[in-house]
Write a protein that holds these residues in place. Structure first.
Motif, short mmCIF file in Angstrom:
data_model
loop_
_atom_site.label_atom_id
_atom_site.label_comp_id
_atom_site.label_asym_id
_atom_site.label_seq_id
_atom_site.Cartn_x
_atom_site.Cartn_y
_atom_site.Cartn_z
N PRO A 1 0.80 -1.23 0.00
CA PRO A 1 0.00 0.00 0.00
C PRO A 1 0.83 1.28 0.00
CG PRO A 1 -0.78 -1.56 1.64
CD PRO A 1 0.56 -2.05 1.18
N GLY A 2 2.13 1.20 0.31
CA GLY A 2 2.98 2.39 0.35
C GLY A 2 3.31 2.80 1.77
N SER A 3 4.41 3.54 1.92
CA SER A 3 4.91 3.88 3.25
C SER A 3 3.95 4.77 4.03
CB SER A 3 6.28 4.55 3.14
OG SER A 3 6.19 5.71 2.33
N ALA A 4 3.28 5.70 3.35
CA ALA A 4 2.36 6.60 4.07
C ALA A 4 1.20 5.81 4.66
CB ALA A 4 1.84 7.68 3.12
N THR A 5 0.64 4.88 3.89
CA THR A 5 -0.45 4.06 4.39
C THR A 5 0.03 3.13 5.49
OG1 THR A 5 -1.59 4.15 2.27
CG2 THR A 5 -2.22 2.37 3.76
#
Length: 271
Positions: free
Chosen positions: A85-89
């Motif tokens: 999902p990506g680092s921010a998520t």
């Protein structure tokens, strides 16, 4: 990311010689959205019965079992690795690792919104020819992120009272994940992280409502249970893996917390 129905998930499990009726410890996330029917499952030894409108989120490393198989349940299963999902998520959903409310029952309005998002994910999943591969993956990643953030909020809404202890606890939590097989002492983690033992205890209590030592002990106990049910390793080997020098001390620790010896627990769980 893969999108499956329950028969597809069951077939995949059989291919890996680990049917859903047996305890499995996947190395990836599974998000299950039940549309109809009834689904019995166990996640880390907590039993759940899911019906229409229920969601289940199994994190990597947890022990999952469907004692009766997939039964008559109609469900969509999202399967994806940590980091997709990506680092921010990942940062926004990180609380789910230590607030393990895996069964989520949204209210009707939120459920409608989540199903719309799920339908959009499925549509994009089957529309590869419409976009470049990079755009296709990014579109799925973005839609999945919204679903996960919403589910994380529904499973354990943030509370302002916890904010003061979040950063020390997050560092402590990560250190325990990496080190519980070596030490169970709060003082060792405090020295490693540059905090006092009292600070770690306050931070853990602010986030979870229990002390730092109890958090370590519960993590050790959980790993021991996972290994006892998911592997055929002898208790003496498991004792070493979870940080005990002597099997007798491990057995006493396990009995103190469960009322059973490791061997008794394994036998009862498998029966």
């Amino acid at each position: 990311m893969e999108i499956l129905d329950l028969p597809g998930l069951a077939a995949r499990a059989v291919e890996r010689e680990r049917p859903l009726t047996e305890p499995a410890r996947p190395a990836f996330h599974l998000v299950v959205a039940v549309h109809g029917g009834r689904l019995e499952c166990s996640v880390d030894f907590a039993s759940h019965v899911l019906g229409a409108g229920d969601w289940l989120w199994v994190w990597p490393g947890q022990v999952l079992q469907l004692p009766a198989g997939h039964g008559d349940a109609d469900a969509t299963v999202l399967v994806f690795p940590t980091g997709f999902p990506g680092s921010a998520t990942d940062t926004l959903i990180r609380d789910g690792e230590y607030f393990p409310n895996r069964l989520i029952r949204p209210d009707p309005a939120r459920q409608t919104a989540l199903i719309r998002l799920l339908d959009a994910v499925r549509e994009e999943h089957h529309a590869l020819s419409d976009l470049s591969l990079e755009a296709h993956i990014e579109t799925q990643r973005s839609l999945l992120s919204v679903i996960l953030i919403r589910l994380a909020h529904l499973s354990e809404p943030r509370r302002e009272a916890r904010s003061s202890g979040t950063e020390p606890f997050q560092r402590f939590h990560q250190a325990v994940e990496e080190g519980f097989g070596r030490t169970h002492r709060v003082e060792d983690y405090a020295a490693q992280l540059g905090y006092s033992a009292r600070t770690l205890t306050r931070a853990t209590r602010a986030v979870l409502g229990c002390g730092a030592k109890r958090f370590i002990d519960e993590r050790v106990l959980l790993e021991a249970k996972r290994l006892l049910i998911h592997t055929s390793l002898p208790p003496a080997t498991i004792s070493e893996l979870v940080g005990f020098t002597y099997p007798t001390v491990f057995s006493a620790f396990f009995r103190q917390h469960t009322g059973m010896t490791p061997t008794e627990f394994r036998s009862a769980a498998r029966t």
